[in-house]
Design an enzyme around this catalytic site. Sequence first.
Site, PDB file in Angstrom:
ATOM      1  N   LEU A 150     -24.421  95.710 -10.740  1.00 37.25           N
ATOM      2  CA  LEU A 150     -23.987  96.649  -9.706  1.00 37.25           C
ATOM      3  C   LEU A 150     -24.365  96.153  -8.326  1.00 37.25           C
ATOM      4  CD1 LEU A 150     -25.088  99.995 -11.386  1.00 37.25           C
ATOM      5  CD2 LEU A 150     -22.762  99.201 -11.069  1.00 37.25           C
ATOM      6  N   GLY A 151     -25.457  95.453  -8.232  1.00 38.12           N
ATOM      7  CA  GLY A 151     -25.872  95.004  -6.907  1.00 38.12           C
ATOM      8  C   GLY A 151     -27.184  94.253  -6.960  1.00 38.12           C
ATOM      9  N   GLN A 152     -27.553  93.787  -5.791  1.00 42.14           N
ATOM     10  CA  GLN A 152     -28.764  92.985  -5.667  1.00 42.14           C
ATOM     11  C   GLN A 152     -29.580  93.582  -4.525  1.00 42.14           C
ATOM     12  OE1 GLN A 152     -29.543  89.776  -7.263  1.00 42.14           O
ATOM     13  NE2 GLN A 152     -31.509  90.034  -6.242  1.00 42.14           N
ATOM     14  N   GLY A 153     -30.802  93.947  -4.809  1.00 41.50           N
ATOM     15  CA  GLY A 153     -31.631  94.540  -3.753  1.00 41.50           C
ATOM     16  C   GLY A 153     -32.823  93.667  -3.446  1.00 41.50           C
ATOM     17  N   GLY A 210     -34.910  93.151  -6.664  1.00 38.23           N
ATOM     18  CA  GLY A 210     -34.333  92.712  -7.920  1.00 38.23           C
ATOM     19  C   GLY A 210     -32.880  93.130  -8.035  1.00 38.23           C
ATOM     20  N   VAL A 251     -29.580  95.087  -9.950  1.00 35.95           N
ATOM     21  CA  VAL A 251     -29.317  96.348 -10.641  1.00 35.95           C
ATOM     22  C   VAL A 251     -28.110  96.167 -11.560  1.00 35.95           C
ATOM     23  CG1 VAL A 251     -28.937  98.798 -10.326  1.00 35.95           C
ATOM     24  CG2 VAL A 251     -30.101  97.505  -8.559  1.00 35.95           C
ATOM     25  N   LYS A 295     -32.804  98.580 -13.108  1.00 36.89           N
ATOM     26  CA  LYS A 295     -33.262  97.648 -12.068  1.00 36.89           C
ATOM     27  C   LYS A 295     -34.217  96.656 -12.710  1.00 36.89           C
ATOM     28  CE  LYS A 295     -33.906  97.264  -7.461  1.00 36.89           C
ATOM     29  NZ  LYS A 295     -33.583  97.869  -6.214  1.00 36.89           N
ATOM     30  N   ASP A 321     -37.250 100.494   3.478  1.00 42.68           N
ATOM     31  CA  ASP A 321     -35.991  99.757   3.433  1.00 42.68           C
ATOM     32  C   ASP A 321     -34.821 100.724   3.341  1.00 42.68           C
ATOM     33  OD1 ASP A 321     -34.343  97.605   3.534  1.00 42.68           O
ATOM     34  OD2 ASP A 321     -34.634  96.977   1.462  1.00 42.68           O
TER      35      ASP A 321
END
Length: 840
Positions: free
Chosen positions: A531-534, A537, A539, A553, A650
């Site tokens: 789903l994404g990168q934060g 880490g 997701v 996550k 953040d």
Amino acid sequence: MSLMISWCFCLFFFILLQACQIARGVVYNITTLEPLFPNQTLVSSGQIFELGFFKPNGSENHFVGIWYKNFTPSKIVWVANRNLPLMYRDWSAKLTIGGDGNLKLMDGRGNIVWSTNASGQSNYTSAALLDSGNFVLQDANYSEIWGSFDDPTDTLLPSMKMGVNARTGEKYYLSSWRSDSDPSLGSFLSEITSETPPQPFTWNHSTPYWRGGQWDKSKFIGIQNMDQSYSSMMNVQQDIQQGTTYFSIVPYNSPFFGYMFVSPQGYLKVMYWDDGAKAWFTDWTGPNNTCEIYGTCGPFGVCNSMNLPICRCLNGFVPMSNEEWNSGNWTGGCVRETELNCQKNTSTSASTILKKDAFWQMSQMKLPDSADYLSDIGDQEGCLSRCLSNCSCLAYSYVNTIGCMVWTKEDLIDLEEFSTAGADLFVRVAHVKTGGSPQKAVIISLSTVAGIMFFAVFVFGVCKWRTKKEGNFRIILRLLGWVDKPERLGELLQGNSWEEQLKQDDALELTLFSFDSILLATNKFSMTNKLGQGGFGSVYKGKMNDGREVAVKRLSSSSAQGVQEFKNEIILISKLQHRNLVKLIGCCTEGDEKLLVYEYLPNKSLDTFLFDSGKKVELDWGKRFKIIEGIARGLLYLHRDSCLRVIHRDLKVSNILLDEKMNPKISDFGLARMFEGTQVLVNTHKIVGTLGYMSPEYAMGGIFSERSDVYSFGVLLLEIVSGKKNTAMYDQGYLNLLSYVWQLWSEGKALDLMDEAIAVSFPLEVIRCIHVGLLCVQDHAMDRPNMMNVVLMLSGESDLPQPRQPIFTFQTEMPNHGIPSQKESLWSVNTVTNTMVEGR
Ligand SMILES: *[C@@H]1O[C@H](CO)[C@@H](O)[C@H](O)[C@H]1NC(C)=O
Ligand SMILES: *[C@@H]1O[C@H](CO)[C@@H](O)[C@H](O)[C@H]1NC(C)=O
Ligand SMILES: *[C@@H]1O[C@H](CO)[C@@H](O)[C@H](O)[C@H]1NC(C)=O
Ligand SMILES: *[C@@H]1O[C@H](CO)[C@@H](O)[C@H](O)[C@H]1NC(C)=O
Ligand SMILES: *[C@@H]1O[C@H](CO)[C@@H](O)[C@H](O)[C@H]1NC(C)=O
Ligand SMILES: *[C@@H]1O[C@H](CO)[C@@H](O)[C@H](O)[C@H]1NC(C)=O
Ligand SMILES: *[C@@H]1O[C@H](CO)[C@@H](O)[C@H](O)[C@H]1NC(C)=O
Ligand SMILES: *[C@@H]1O[C@H](CO)[C@@H](O)[C@H](O)[C@H]1NC(C)=O
Ligand SMILES: *[C@@H]1O[C@H](CO)[C@@H](O)[C@H](O)[C@H]1NC(C)=O
Ligand SMILES: *[C@@H]1O[C@H](CO)[C@@H](O)[C@H](O)[C@H]1NC(C)=O
Ligand SMILES: *[C@@H]1O[C@H](CO)[C@@H](O)[C@H](O)[C@H]1NC(C)=O
């Protein structure tokens, strides 16, 4: 009856007036021709401070000093002639300016009792008291040639600084009065050290009396309750190039009336005036209990005020003298029980090759005094190996915001164990004992090549056999000489007790997932599920056995440290429940894997709508306003209402998720806290956060507080209103969105900011939002509202002050984030008279 009462009142006040001699003439400056006499006082232009002759309670001597004008009982914040008092009833004493342009205090016989020693032989000087409390001597051009702030007594006012300039040799410190009635030089001295990281110290003559611990760029590690509020008024600025270290008080509201002082009894206190209660309150005291007194438990002893007795020896150490120790005299401290392996004569036994020293992890500690800061080491592993490689290294600690500290010089002294806050300390021991608290034992060892190879094989073996054949594992450890009592090992490694605790805690609906089940759910973390990168880490979307959709996550940590802390942190974070926070369902830790399982939100994150020309239309003003309000509430909960008080660090559009009804939910909260707590984050010297959302004080000074989140919220709000990215305005000739907003605002065209994709339906609400946004992004943290105010302002229940222009958005140089400038117009002047300070 009532007549009588009021008559009594009048009489009482009449007597009071007589007794206190309030009718002293007021002057606003001292010049060569106009000295200050004991029948007068010098008052600052805003009526905040007053300077004059005073007699301390219980003394017959007179001094010249400064005090807050309108608050009783008054505190003398500065004394000129502390060591040479004026005689009682010396009517003809005066404070004047001599022919050489210096201030002089003369007694009735014309002797100089006190004087300034400003170098420039100015032809014409005058002296005045400023609203900051600084008594200044000025030249003909009104520039300061001397100020009382350069020569503090026992009090630090908000605009003052305490500290060291190593280049010029200037030192500013506080020294206590001898007693409450005698301002002459007392026993105690408070200062900030110039070491890195700096520490606040109070000395009793030449003996350390209290120590506040290392400054971690937002708080002192040794001051426990600084962490709880996240709103401490203390601040330190260290500039290694310039050789300066300065400590100051930064008020969290304005106007602020308060001070820090060191009492004749050695207590450093922060006091403030509560205008509602009309009284002085103590914000903080150090030392506050026996544990906080320097070295109460001696070398290698650790103090815990919750235990009885308060002192114990570090693991691996025994009291120096049992007799003394048991009688409650702990100052002798402790000595090592067995000598370190590195100290042993290696030639005597070949079997000791694998028997390296280990480190015992202690959490929530006030770190010992006399640390060496190793600026060249950037991660926890480096810190560990540096310490392990030198036998004289007794302990190390790696704090993200500081870096690597090792203790080599002296015995470990002045350790305290806290119930919250503090840092992790790793103490070198000869071997790991499994008594006491087994989960705290961290087995780290091996530096020889043979060792490393053996270790690799061993880890591989553990991973494979751990669950099935624990017996093998135990034997290996015993062979290595790491474990005394194999029976306790299962507990040590598996953390069963923790899982049980989790299950028993009815309040928590947290599930422990196995790694296998997560692999299955996320299709082995396949790219299609991503789903994404934060920041912390990646997701992945997952579908559990029961069909429930989740977001997983996977924390990008390769460190094996702090599993226990990770688990504790999750228990804490799972207790944060709010409709505007993403819900944590469960977690998984196996081996190096640390995974968090959240509820899955089908509408994904706000940026997929806001910055998509096709989908942004779906967010009409009503939805946008609801989203802004929701984020504000979630943030308020994190900052104020929850049991933990979390700063997000953040906050940004992609961290706001939307549920099916477009309700916003903040995600990634608590991760910043978790990484700090467990010190897993390796790339630490890098500032965590996202460009464009970082407040000036964080981006430039690394200082973080609730108000930095408020800044990010302000940026987020303006992005939601405008539908533009903060960083996307550059092409149109603006530095960023903020400078664009400010320009529209100052030209009275705020409504033009509104996203063109949607219709303006509630112009006043839009303007109020923009106004709140601008208040949130002001440069000075203290000028920004807190989240409570933001929520009230958004709902229109609170008045909005005028925002200041965000200077940071126009110039790139370092803003002055010291003390906010005093705002004269805000001071409310009321002329309450001062009863303690007597004239004559
Ligand atoms: C001193 O104060 C008086 C009255 O407020 C003012 O007229 C005068 O200019 C001041 N002098 C100096 C040197 O500041
Ligand atoms: C204050 O005392 C000085 C010197 O004793 C005298 O000259 C002056 O008149 C007095 N002023 C007032 C207001 O009493
Ligand atoms: C002055 O001292 C007396 C007696 O010690 C005490 O009762 C009184 O409260 C003190 N006043 C102030 C302002 O400290
Ligand atoms: C005043 O300052 C000069 C040099 O700045 C120094 O030599 C002298 O000792 C000082 N005098 C006093 C009384 O401090
Ligand atoms: C000081 O100023 C006065 C007039 O303003 C002048 O007469 C005198 O010579 C000056 N003294 C010095 C030392 O500059
Ligand atoms: C005051 O300012 C003027 C002009 O800036 C300058 O020439 C003069 O030297 C200054 N005087 C003092 C005492 O600093
Ligand atoms: C400060 O030190 C003196 C001796 O130098 C000692 O008598 C006194 O008790 C100490 N005070 C405190 C509060 O420890
Ligand atoms: C002193 O410590 C106690 C706990 O030991 C705490 O409750 C209290 O708030 C502290 N007081 C101050 C002024 O810091
Ligand atoms: C406590 O022990 C130290 C040495 O270990 C000794 O110097 C000191 O006098 C003792 N204090 C008391 C009060 O007995
Ligand atoms: C180490 O062993 C050698 C030979 O056995 C001996 O001479 C030496 O004194 C020992 N050193 C220490 C520090 O024990
Ligand atoms: C170990 O540390 C001490 C103290 O910092 C230092 O003097 C010594 O040189 C170091 N030894 C090695 C081998 O690095």
